[in-house]
Design a protein around this motif. Structure first.
Motif, PDB file in Angstrom:
ATOM      1  N   LEU A 125       0.833  -1.201   0.000  1.00  0.00           N
ATOM      2  CA  LEU A 125       0.000   0.000   0.000  1.00  0.00           C
ATOM      3  C   LEU A 125       0.869   1.253   0.000  1.00  0.00           C
ATOM      4  CD1 LEU A 125      -2.550  -1.198   2.697  1.00  0.00           C
ATOM      5  CD2 LEU A 125      -2.937  -1.114   0.240  1.00  0.00           C
ATOM      6  N   GLY A 126       1.905   1.229   0.825  1.00  0.00           N
ATOM      7  CA  GLY A 126       2.809   2.373   0.898  1.00  0.00           C
ATOM      8  C   GLY A 126       3.514   2.634  -0.413  1.00  0.00           C
ATOM      9  N   ALA A 127       3.972   1.566  -1.060  1.00  0.00           N
ATOM     10  CA  ALA A 127       4.665   1.714  -2.343  1.00  0.00           C
ATOM     11  C   ALA A 127       3.730   2.288  -3.403  1.00  0.00           C
ATOM     12  CB  ALA A 127       5.220   0.364  -2.793  1.00  0.00           C
ATOM     13  N   ALA A 128       2.477   1.827  -3.404  1.00  0.00           N
ATOM     14  CA  ALA A 128       1.510   2.325  -4.384  1.00  0.00           C
ATOM     15  C   ALA A 128       1.242   3.818  -4.174  1.00  0.00           C
ATOM     16  CB  ALA A 128       0.209   1.538  -4.278  1.00  0.00           C
ATOM     17  N   LEU A 129       1.093   4.229  -2.919  1.00  0.00           N
ATOM     18  CA  LEU A 129       0.822   5.636  -2.636  1.00  0.00           C
ATOM     19  C   LEU A 129       2.053   6.506  -2.903  1.00  0.00           C
ATOM     20  CD1 LEU A 129      -1.383   5.463   0.578  1.00  0.00           C
ATOM     21  CD2 LEU A 129      -2.077   6.034  -1.744  1.00  0.00           C
ATOM     22  N   PHE A 130       3.239   5.992  -2.607  1.00  0.00           N
ATOM     23  CA  PHE A 130       4.462   6.731  -2.928  1.00  0.00           C
ATOM     24  C   PHE A 130       4.564   6.944  -4.442  1.00  0.00           C
ATOM     25  CE2 PHE A 130       8.061   7.318   0.222  1.00  0.00           C
ATOM     26  CZ  PHE A 130       7.218   7.469   1.316  1.00  0.00           C
ATOM     27  N   LYS A 131       4.210   5.901  -5.206  1.00  0.00           N
ATOM     28  CA  LYS A 131       4.275   6.010  -6.661  1.00  0.00           C
ATOM     29  C   LYS A 131       3.245   7.004  -7.173  1.00  0.00           C
ATOM     30  CE  LYS A 131       5.030   2.966 -10.610  1.00  0.00           C
ATOM     31  NZ  LYS A 131       5.124   1.541 -11.033  1.00  0.00           N
ATOM     32  N   GLU A 132       2.042   6.950  -6.594  1.00  0.00           N
ATOM     33  CA  GLU A 132       0.978   7.872  -6.995  1.00  0.00           C
ATOM     34  C   GLU A 132       1.353   9.315  -6.692  1.00  0.00           C
ATOM     35  OE1 GLU A 132      -3.716   8.767  -5.854  1.00  0.00           O
ATOM     36  OE2 GLU A 132      -2.761   6.910  -5.225  1.00  0.00           O
ATOM     37  N   ALA A 133       1.986   9.549  -5.542  1.00  0.00           N
ATOM     38  CA  ALA A 133       2.387  10.903  -5.145  1.00  0.00           C
ATOM     39  C   ALA A 133       3.746  11.284  -5.720  1.00  0.00           C
ATOM     40  CB  ALA A 133       2.421  11.004  -3.619  1.00  0.00           C
ATOM     41  N   ASP A 134       4.396  10.346  -6.433  1.00  0.00           N
ATOM     42  CA  ASP A 134       5.715  10.558  -7.039  1.00  0.00           C
ATOM     43  C   ASP A 134       6.764  10.972  -6.003  1.00  0.00           C
ATOM     44  OD1 ASP A 134       7.329  10.352  -9.287  1.00  0.00           O
ATOM     45  OD2 ASP A 134       7.203  12.491  -9.738  1.00  0.00           O
ATOM     46  N   ILE A 135       6.758  10.258  -4.887  1.00  0.00           N
ATOM     47  CA  ILE A 135       7.748  10.457  -3.824  1.00  0.00           C
ATOM     48  C   ILE A 135       8.842   9.414  -4.004  1.00  0.00           C
ATOM     49  CG2 ILE A 135       8.150  10.402  -1.323  1.00  0.00           C
ATOM     50  CD1 ILE A 135       5.209  11.145  -0.957  1.00  0.00           C
ATOM     51  N   PRO A 136      10.121   9.780  -3.890  1.00  0.00           N
ATOM     52  CA  PRO A 136      11.198   8.800  -4.067  1.00  0.00           C
ATOM     53  C   PRO A 136      11.015   7.575  -3.173  1.00  0.00           C
ATOM     54  CG  PRO A 136      12.098  11.015  -3.945  1.00  0.00           C
ATOM     55  CD  PRO A 136      10.639  11.134  -3.622  1.00  0.00           C
ATOM     56  N   LYS A 137      11.123   6.407  -3.787  1.00  0.00           N
ATOM     57  CA  LYS A 137      10.910   5.175  -3.037  1.00  0.00           C
ATOM     58  C   LYS A 137      11.943   5.018  -1.924  1.00  0.00           C
ATOM     59  CE  LYS A 137      10.206   0.216  -3.375  1.00  0.00           C
ATOM     60  NZ  LYS A 137      10.413  -1.037  -4.143  1.00  0.00           N
ATOM     61  N   ARG A 138      13.119   5.591  -2.075  1.00  0.00           N
ATOM     62  CA  ARG A 138      14.163   5.434  -1.071  1.00  0.00           C
ATOM     63  C   ARG A 138      13.740   6.002   0.291  1.00  0.00           C
ATOM     64  NH1 ARG A 138      16.785  10.344  -0.496  1.00  0.00           N
ATOM     65  NH2 ARG A 138      16.437  11.844  -2.189  1.00  0.00           N
ATOM     66  N   LEU A 139      12.697   6.848   0.311  1.00  0.00           N
ATOM     67  CA  LEU A 139      12.213   7.407   1.568  1.00  0.00           C
ATOM     68  C   LEU A 139      11.161   6.534   2.242  1.00  0.00           C
ATOM     69  CD1 LEU A 139      11.841  11.167   0.534  1.00  0.00           C
ATOM     70  CD2 LEU A 139      13.784  10.047   1.630  1.00  0.00           C
ATOM     71  N   LEU A 140      10.716   5.475   1.567  1.00  0.00           N
ATOM     72  CA  LEU A 140       9.665   4.622   2.124  1.00  0.00           C
ATOM     73  C   LEU A 140      10.112   3.853   3.368  1.00  0.00           C
ATOM     74  CD1 LEU A 140       6.837   3.465   2.031  1.00  0.00           C
ATOM     75  CD2 LEU A 140       7.599   1.848   0.270  1.00  0.00           C
ATOM     76  N   PRO A 141      11.316   3.243   3.402  1.00  0.00           N
ATOM     77  CA  PRO A 141      11.721   2.530   4.629  1.00  0.00           C
ATOM     78  C   PRO A 141      11.747   3.425   5.864  1.00  0.00           C
ATOM     79  CG  PRO A 141      13.106   1.865   2.804  1.00  0.00           C
ATOM     80  CD  PRO A 141      12.292   3.021   2.315  1.00  0.00           C
ATOM     81  N   GLY A 142      12.221   4.662   5.718  1.00  0.00           N
ATOM     82  CA  GLY A 142      12.244   5.576   6.855  1.00  0.00           C
ATOM     83  C   GLY A 142      10.843   5.912   7.325  1.00  0.00           C
ATOM     84  N   THR A 143       9.906   6.048   6.370  1.00  0.00           N
ATOM     85  CA  THR A 143       8.517   6.342   6.715  1.00  0.00           C
ATOM     86  C   THR A 143       7.892   5.164   7.465  1.00  0.00           C
ATOM     87  OG1 THR A 143       8.365   7.672   4.699  1.00  0.00           O
ATOM     88  CG2 THR A 143       6.296   7.088   5.779  1.00  0.00           C
ATOM     89  N   LEU A 144       8.120   3.957   6.976  1.00  0.00           N
ATOM     90  CA  LEU A 144       7.625   2.763   7.665  1.00  0.00           C
ATOM     91  C   LEU A 144       8.261   2.633   9.045  1.00  0.00           C
ATOM     92  CD1 LEU A 144       7.714   0.263   4.665  1.00  0.00           C
ATOM     93  CD2 LEU A 144       5.660   1.086   5.809  1.00  0.00           C
ATOM     94  N   ALA A 145       9.546   2.947   9.137  1.00  0.00           N
ATOM     95  CA  ALA A 145      10.268   2.812  10.410  1.00  0.00           C
ATOM     96  C   ALA A 145       9.693   3.721  11.493  1.00  0.00           C
ATOM     97  CB  ALA A 145      11.752   3.119  10.209  1.00  0.00           C
TER      98      ALA A 145
END
Length: 459
Positions: A125-145
């Motif tokens: 879900l997070g990856a899909a929303l990051f892609k939709e918002a065009d946010i760099p995927k490299r920031l996703l682990p920190g957001t989940l953390a």
């Protein structure tokens, strides 16, 4: 030489943990090495210290690990975890992607779901929303953390995560100790963490960086064969665990003390946190099975969820028990007296500082919040309690600072949960650890010491 023996063994344990070797194997090896270099007796130390202390930890906390893991797997198999996360994130929308992911992971963690289960459930879900918002995927682990490793794990009162349960044994407290302090700490970490992440997103967008292409481990699609679960019903097991944990914790202390009188050294106040959590998680599992049955569907799937949770719990508790056994061996060596005297000598007028530094250091060395805290409190918990009482510091505050401190240096690069999170996201330490480090190491560590300073100034 005595201190050198401990340092060498600690460095070796840190190295092998970082390299991905099992601490179940290498914790006793490192303990034996420290004993050998200290001139001690190997076999007696292994069987009478390492095994006895490690298994004592497993005896005390096995039900929490077992039931917590089963609860998480049933929430996952029944589609409840995904339903909650999906509802939160899509209610907030793409413009609030960061907040949605953090709230989703935090609520699931606060409800007692394993961090590993949450990571697998929320990542697509997070990856899909990051892609939709065009946010760099490299920031996703920190957001989940931020939701996985911080406020839900160590801060908010009543969290059933093991990092909030272990201190009860040493300070005679319960999981709702110092609720105001814990809530303030959790809110600070959450708000500062979100501000940091938003700053990072803004900086990346200013440079023209988007989600990116060519990532590995991309979720194929968000749809699954799971039937939709009403989010309100999906949240019932989480609510049941939290509410029942609170009610049972208070009620057990008022039960007839005769029921434990024949067990030496046992009081109702001492066992209340564990008993309450056992009952709460059992009820939570039952409700999760009922609510999620249309996705679980068959006894075979239920069996797989329960067996999977049980198997996962064994690995988790054996890892932590091995680290506790290692710490017990180290604390029994002559050189540890030098180390402990040094640590206890840091701000002797304020044991909270010594406690925070000691637990952070040992959690960092072992790569485990629960393992590092157990080692520290097993060796020095009685001292901190005595020094705290003498300094007018309540056991509840000692409990909360211990819990907060376990969630600082534990998230260094060799931490198993960090490595797993990066693998789930298909990213590397080089790409994403900077943000994980700021979110789950620097911000919690700084928050803990800011609160200690404020309490010292206004107490």
């Amino acid at each position: 030489m005595q201190v050198f023996a401990i340092v060498i063994s600690l460095l070796l344990l840190t190295y092998v943990a970082y390299r991905g070797y099992s601490v179940i194997v290498f914790a006793p090896i490192c303990a034996v090495l420290a004993t050998l270099l200290s001139g001690g007796h190997l076999l007696p130390t292994y069987t009478q210290v390492f095994l006895v202390k490690g298994l004592a930890f497993a005896t005390s906390y096995f039900p929490v690990f077992l039931l917590g893991a089963i609860f998480g797997k049933v929430m996952e198999t029944g589609g409840l975890a995904v339903a909650i996360a999906d509802w939160i994130m899509h209610k907030l929308g793409a413009k609030a992607t960061l907040v949605g992911i953090v709230l989703s992971t935090g609520i699931l963690g606060y409800g007692g779901v394993s961090v590993f289960v949450i990571g697998f459930a929320v990542y697509p879900l997070g990856a899909a929303l990051f892609k939709e918002a065009d946010i760099p995927k490299r920031l996703l682990p920190g957001t989940l953390a931020l939701g996985l490793f911080t406020f839900a794990m160590t801060c908010f009162p009543g969290t059933p995560q093991i990092q909030n349960i272990i201190p009860t044994k040493y300070f005679g407290t319960d999981s709702f100790a110092a609720p105001v302090l814990g809530t303030v700490a959790g809110l600070i970490i959450m708000v500062v963490g979100l501000l940091y992440l938003q700053m990072r997103v803004k900086s990346a967008k200013a440079k023209g960086e988007g989600y990116g292409e060519g990532h590995i481990n991309e979720p194929d699609e968000l749809a699954s064969d799971h039937k939709h679960v009403n989010p309100a019903l999906a949240a019932l097991p989480l609510i049941a665990v939290l509410v029942l944990n609170y009610v049972m914790t208070k009620a057990i202390k008022n039960w007839d003390p005769e029921m434990v009188s024949k067990f030496k050294g046992i009081t109702l106040a001492g066992v209340a946190p564990i008993w309450a959590l056992i009952v709460s998680l059992v009820v939570g599992v039952i409700i999760a099975i009922i609510v999620g049955w249309k996705n679980i569907k068959t006894e075979k799937n239920l069996q797989a969820a329960i067996n999977g949770g049980a198997a996962g719990s064994l690995l988790a508790i054996m890892n932590t028990s091995s680290e506790v056994g290692y710490g017990s061996v180290v604390s029994s060596l002559p050189g540890f007296a030098v180390v402990s005297n040094f640590l206890m000598g840091i701000f002797p007028s304020n044991p909270l500082v010594s406690e925070a530094i000691t637990i952070n250091v040992l959690a960092g060395v072992t790569g485990s919040a629960s393992g590092g805290m157990s080692i520290a409190l097993e060796a020095m918990g009685a001292h901190y309690l005595q020094a705290g009482v003498a300094a007018g510091i309540s056991p509840e505050v000692l409990h909360k600072i211990a819990s907060l401190s376990s969630g600082g240096f534990d998230s260094l690069p060799h931490n198993g949960a960090v490595i797993t999170l990066l693998a789930i996201c298909g990213l590397t330490h080089k790409q994403s650890y900077r943000d994980i480090g700021v979110i789950s190491v620097l911000i919690p560590f700084a928050t803990t010491f800011v609160l200690i300073i404020l309490m010292s100034l206004f107490s």
